[in-house]
Design an enzyme around this catalytic site. Structure first.
Site, PDB file in Angstrom:
ATOM      1  N   TYR A   1      -2.132  -1.199  10.528  1.00 27.36           N
ATOM      2  CA  TYR A   1      -2.065  -0.831   8.975  1.00 27.36           C
ATOM      3  C   TYR A   1      -0.781  -0.081   8.726  1.00 27.36           C
ATOM      4  O   TYR A   1       0.072  -1.226   7.526  1.00 27.36           O
ATOM      5  CB  TYR A   1      -3.563   0.449   8.296  1.00 27.36           C
ATOM      6  CG  TYR A   1      -3.199  -0.512   7.221  1.00 27.36           C
ATOM      7  CD1 TYR A   1      -4.106  -1.494   6.463  1.00 27.36           C
ATOM      8  CD2 TYR A   1      -3.042   0.467   5.628  1.00 27.36           C
ATOM      9  CE1 TYR A   1      -4.326  -1.729   4.845  1.00 27.36           C
ATOM     10  CE2 TYR A   1      -3.610   0.831   4.791  1.00 27.36           C
ATOM     11  CZ  TYR A   1      -3.294  -1.021   4.008  1.00 27.36           C
ATOM     12  OH  TYR A   1      -3.644  -1.316   2.905  1.00 27.36           O
TER      13      TYR A   1
ATOM     14  N   SER B   1       0.933  -1.063  -0.251  1.00 26.08           N
ATOM     15  CA  SER B   1       0.281  -0.558  -0.184  1.00 26.08           C
ATOM     16  C   SER B   1       1.058   1.433  -0.197  1.00 26.08           C
ATOM     17  O   SER B   1       2.257   1.272   0.862  1.00 26.08           O
ATOM     18  CB  SER B   1      -0.337  -0.046   1.560  1.00 26.08           C
ATOM     19  OG  SER B   1      -1.490   1.699   1.777  1.00 26.08           O
TER      20      SER B   1
HETATM   21  N1  NAD Z   1      -8.447  -0.443  -1.462  1.00 24.02           N
HETATM   22  C1  NAD Z   1      -7.716   0.307  -1.229  1.00 24.02           C
HETATM   23  O1  NAD Z   1      -7.269   1.713  -1.221  1.00 24.02           O
HETATM   24  C2  NAD Z   1      -6.405  -0.034  -0.837  1.00 24.02           C
HETATM   25  C3  NAD Z   1      -5.493   0.650  -0.809  1.00 24.02           C
HETATM   26  C4  NAD Z   1      -3.679   0.082  -1.199  1.00 24.02           C
HETATM   27  C5  NAD Z   1      -3.867  -1.384  -0.537  1.00 24.02           C
HETATM   28  N2  NAD Z   1      -5.030  -2.145  -0.574  1.00 24.02           N
HETATM   29  C6  NAD Z   1      -4.325  -4.137  -0.457  1.00 24.02           C
HETATM   30  O2  NAD Z   1      -4.987  -4.479  -1.243  1.00 24.02           O
HETATM   31  C7  NAD Z   1      -4.981  -5.702  -1.051  1.00 24.02           C
HETATM   32  C8  NAD Z   1      -6.330  -5.913  -1.497  1.00 24.02           C
HETATM   33  O3  NAD Z   1      -7.944  -4.624  -0.535  1.00 24.02           O
HETATM   34  P1  NAD Z   1      -9.084  -4.722  -1.466  1.00 24.02           P
HETATM   35  O4  NAD Z   1      -9.128  -2.988  -1.216  1.00 24.02           O
HETATM   36  O5  NAD Z   1      -9.275  -5.517  -2.534  1.00 24.02           O
HETATM   37  O6  NAD Z   1     -10.204  -5.350   0.063  1.00 24.02           O
HETATM   38  P2  NAD Z   1     -11.114  -6.022   0.108  1.00 24.02           P
HETATM   39  O7  NAD Z   1     -11.499  -6.456   1.184  1.00 24.02           O
HETATM   40  O8  NAD Z   1     -12.232  -5.640  -0.919  1.00 24.02           O
HETATM   41  O9  NAD Z   1     -10.505  -8.004  -0.075  1.00 24.02           O
HETATM   42  C9  NAD Z   1      -9.751  -8.247   0.853  1.00 24.02           C
HETATM   43  C10 NAD Z   1      -9.741 -10.220  -0.116  1.00 24.02           C
HETATM   44  O10 NAD Z   1      -8.657 -10.647   0.829  1.00 24.02           O
HETATM   45  C11 NAD Z   1      -9.249 -11.625   2.200  1.00 24.02           C
HETATM   46  N3  NAD Z   1      -9.048 -12.177   2.823  1.00 24.02           N
HETATM   47  C12 NAD Z   1      -8.514 -11.284   3.731  1.00 24.02           C
HETATM   48  N4  NAD Z   1      -8.124 -11.890   4.719  1.00 24.02           N
HETATM   49  C13 NAD Z   1      -7.432 -12.892   4.127  1.00 24.02           C
HETATM   50  C14 NAD Z   1      -6.800 -14.333   4.796  1.00 24.02           C
HETATM   51  N5  NAD Z   1      -6.380 -14.167   6.338  1.00 24.02           N
HETATM   52  N6  NAD Z   1      -6.494 -15.167   3.881  1.00 24.02           N
HETATM   53  C15 NAD Z   1      -6.941 -15.136   2.311  1.00 24.02           C
HETATM   54  N7  NAD Z   1      -8.010 -14.014   1.939  1.00 24.02           N
HETATM   55  C16 NAD Z   1      -8.245 -13.002   3.321  1.00 24.02           C
HETATM   56  C17 NAD Z   1     -10.754 -11.089   2.225  1.00 24.02           C
HETATM   57  O11 NAD Z   1     -11.866 -12.296   2.498  1.00 24.02           O
HETATM   58  C18 NAD Z   1     -11.362 -10.372   0.430  1.00 24.02           C
HETATM   59  O12 NAD Z   1     -12.423 -11.249   0.043  1.00 24.02           O
HETATM   60  C19 NAD Z   1      -5.326  -5.451   0.733  1.00 24.02           C
HETATM   61  O13 NAD Z   1      -3.932  -6.272   1.015  1.00 24.02           O
HETATM   62  C20 NAD Z   1      -4.854  -3.954   1.173  1.00 24.02           C
HETATM   63  O14 NAD Z   1      -3.760  -4.205   1.970  1.00 24.02           O
HETATM   64  C21 NAD Z   1      -6.024  -1.954  -0.853  1.00 24.02           C
END
Ligand code: NAD
Length: 256
Positions: A144, A131
């Site tokens: 986070y 991130s």
């Molecule tokens: N959305 C944002 O603004 C953003 C920005 C930067 C980074 N990220 C990163 O992107 C990645 C994806 O996040 P997102 O925004 O798509 O969120 P999201 O919540 O839509 O998806 C995350 C997915 O990970 C799954 N998950 C959580 N813990 C798990 C585990 N232990 N084993 C298997 N699956 C698991 C959840 O069930 C979910 O489907 C994360 O690492 C997040 O930190 C997100």
């Protein structure tokens, strides 16, 4: 055909990544804790669902074994599952613990199991969805911020250690992306993302591009490079800027 695993691919960025990789001709193992979502995405993209916990030691081992069984060998691992828990100093011990498990230890555990085969073959690729919070900070979310810094640090360590042995490591560092995670960030969302939030598909497209170029830092929001440079060269100016943003949040009552 390239065989890949995407963790946390049931929703959000992981689902978009899995979809883009399958469209690009890769064989995709779709993992998520949410089994229904993993099966649905696998069915949609012609992938193979392996639901389960991609962070716990036993869960990672089961996922690696099932993916190897299905793919023959794992060419690329997308460690994408992640979570954002707890607000400010009120974040509970449990929030810190699970953030450490999913945002950090998941990668350590997967790399331990993947690296011996990759080193023997002289090739392999680990892509972590970290991130921009892992390069900068995420106001309101210390667990986070700290664990995403650790995710980037672990990826840097992997790259520094194994780069000469055919191992490519990449860290995807977006700011706001329109997923459930962003929606759940509540009143922080408006100020922190402003108008800059990307769709998960835009992030996936940028990752697809970066798979060809192999750069370590993948920045779907290019402005992050400038913030990161300022943080390094004029840390106090960067901190003062972040604190101004925090004061705006305080004024809106966004952080309690
Ligand atoms: N959305 C944002 O603004 C953003 C920005 C930067 C980074 N990220 C990163 O992107 C990645 C994806 O996040 P997102 O925004 O798509 O969120 P999201 O919540 O839509 O998806 C995350 C997915 O990970 C799954 N998950 C959580 N813990 C798990 C585990 N232990 N084993 C298997 N699956 C698991 C959840 O069930 C979910 O489907 C994360 O690492 C997040 O930190 C997100």
């Amino acid at each position: 055909m390239t065989g890949v695993v995407v963790t946390g691919a049931g929703h959000g960025i992981g689902r978009a990544l899995a979809t883009r990789l399958a469209a690009g001709g890769m064989r995709v193992v779709v993992n998520d804790l949410d089994a229904d979502a993993a099966h649905q995405v696998a069915a949609d993209i012609g992938g193979y669902a392996v639901p389960g916990d991609a962070a716990a030691e036993a869960g990672v081992a089961a996922l690696v074994a099932a993916a190897r069984e299905h793919l023959g060998s794992i060419d690329i691992w997308f460690g994408n599952a992640g979570l954002d828990r707890g607000l400010g100093l009120d974040a509970a011990e449990e929030d810190w613990a699970i953030a450490h498990e999913v945002n950090v230890m998941a990668h350590v555990r997967a790399a331990r199991l993947l690296m011996p085969d990759w080193l023997a073959a002289g090739r392999g690729r680990y892509v972590v969805t970290a991130s921009a919070a892992g390069l900068l900070t995420m106001l309101g979310s210390p667990a986070y911020s700290v664990t995403k810094h650790a995710a980037v640090a672990f990826a840097e360590w992997l790259s520094a250690t194994y780069r000469h042995r055919g191992i490519v490591v990449q860290a995807i560092c977006p700011q706001g992306v329109r997923t459930r995670m962003l929606e759940e960030a509540g009143p922080l969302t408006e100020i922190l993302t402003r108008d800059s939030a990307l769709s998960p598909e835009q992030v996936a497209e940028e990752v697809w591009r970066a798979l060809q170029t192999e750069e370590f830092l993948v920045l779907p929001h290019p402005e992050v490079a400038g913030y990161y440079a300022t943080r390094a060269t004029d840390t106090d100016r960067w901190l003062t800027g972040m604190n101004h943003l925090q004061q705006q949040l305080d004024a809106k009552g966004a952080t309690g």
